[in-house]
Design an enzyme around this catalytic site. Structure first.
Site, PDB file in Angstrom:
ATOM      1  N   HIS A  88       0.806  -1.210  -0.073  1.00 30.23           N
ATOM      2  CA  HIS A  88      -0.051   0.066   0.048  1.00 30.23           C
ATOM      3  C   HIS A  88       0.987   1.253   0.215  1.00 30.23           C
ATOM      4  O   HIS A  88       1.850   1.418   0.766  1.00 30.23           O
ATOM      5  CB  HIS A  88      -1.034  -0.133   1.383  1.00 30.23           C
ATOM      6  N   ASP A  93      14.836  17.858   0.093  1.00 27.61           N
ATOM      7  CA  ASP A  93      15.570  18.273  -0.989  1.00 27.61           C
ATOM      8  C   ASP A  93      16.318  17.125  -1.821  1.00 27.61           C
ATOM      9  O   ASP A  93      16.020  17.066  -3.002  1.00 27.61           O
ATOM     10  CB  ASP A  93      16.422  19.394  -0.684  1.00 27.61           C
ATOM     11  N   GLN A 141       9.685  26.400   2.435  1.00 30.91           N
ATOM     12  CA  GLN A 141       9.829  25.051   1.812  1.00 30.91           C
ATOM     13  C   GLN A 141      11.691  25.108   1.771  1.00 30.91           C
ATOM     14  O   GLN A 141      12.113  24.122   2.285  1.00 30.91           O
ATOM     15  CB  GLN A 141       9.591  25.026   0.528  1.00 30.91           C
TER      16      GLN A 141
END
Ligand code: MN
Ligand code: MN
Length: 296
Positions: free
Chosen positions: A134, A265, A284
């Site tokens: 899954h 990253d 981010q």
């Protein structure tokens, strides 16, 4: 680039257009006719499971067969038809997703794929030495029988080395659910796979099901932990805990998932995806460069 988000789809673009129009309006003199300020409709809200972004700009366009968007009530994913598996699956996990529904185990082909596309079957992995692993786990969707059953669609599966699936991965899934802390936290989780060729319980394979399903070389996951609340993408800060792992799809790997921690990253560099793209770029930059070393 296979995965590049079209400029027109980038969040924030309508706002930039609107502010440019307002600046133009404020600069006009009284002699000019009133400028027409274009009415910019608000951007459509992102689907729940893509609140933190659509990492590959996947669309429901049937010509996008390597990056086809499937939106379900339980999760969102980008499907690669030639690989017979998702590129990534993204889902929101809250305490409300946890209930008493039993594991349905009703593995089956996904009828939501476009007509004429090959549908990976419940039996496609038989004899391969790889589990039907899954992406969005069964135990993350136990609020109802229907929600749990949706996790058994084959578009939510990858060929995963049994030890990776049943031990390393299961340990991280259990850890993640425990972080809900009874509803104090909510999680955004992304899982994906890349590369070609893995080692299952019967040895190395590049593909299975007569070449219709690629066995990935690497399997990654990103977990974002937020205190329960609203406006989630905007609440992600430089201090938000983000756990990222990247593992070999190899049956000899360690069962300790924490050894595989890496930065977002690094996963972006390996995959070409832009993860967490709905989070402010400056945020981010910080959270994606960091490798988690938080408590386990
Ligand atoms: Mn980045
Ligand atoms: Mn990113």
């Amino acid at each position: 680039m296979l995965f590049s988000l079209p400029a027109a789809l980038r969040p924030g673009k309508p706002l930039l257009l609107l502010s440019a129009a307002l600046v133009a309006a404020s600069c006009s003199t009284t002699h000019d006719p009133a400028p027409v300020v274009p009415v910019v409709p608000p951007a459509a809200p992102l689907p729940e499971h893509l609140t933190l972004g659509n990492p590959s700009g996947a669309t429901a366009d049937t010509t996008a067969y390597t990056n086809f968007l499937l939106l379900k009530p339980e999760y969102a994913l980008s499907y690669h038809r030639a690989q017979g598996k998702p590129n990534w699956v993204s889902w929101h996990l809250t305490q409300a997703d946890r209930g008493s529904a039993d594991r349905q185990d009703d593995f089956r082909a996904d009828a939501a794929l476009p007509a004429g596309w090959y549908r990976v079957q419940a039996t496609s992995y038989v004899g391969s030495g790889f589990d039907r692993g899954h992406n969005c786990p069964s135990a993350d969707r136990t609020s109802s029988v229907a929600a749990n059953s949706a996790t058994f669609l084959m578009t939510n599966m990858i060929p995963q080395a049994p030890r990776n699936n049943q031990q390393t991965w299961a340990n991280l899934e259990n850890f993640s659910r425990a972080q809900l802390s009874g509803g104090t936290y909510e999680l955004y989780i992304l899982m994906g796979s890349y590369g070609r060729g893995g080692t299952g319980s019967k040895g190395f394979l590049n593909t299975l099901d007569n070449g219709r399903v690629t066995v990935p070389a690497r399997i990654w996951k990103v977990v974002v932990l937020l205190p329960a609340g609203e406006n989630d993408a905007a609440r992600v800060t430089a201090d938000t805990r983000v756990i990222a792992i990247d593992t070999p799809n190899d049956n000899t790997l360690s069962t300790d998932w924490s050894q595989f921690r890496t930065s977002v990253d690094a996963i972006e560099a390996a995959t070409g995806l832009d993860l967490l793209s709905a989070v402010a770029p400056a945020v981010q930059q910080v959270i994606e460069a960091r490798t988690d070393n938080g408590p386990l």
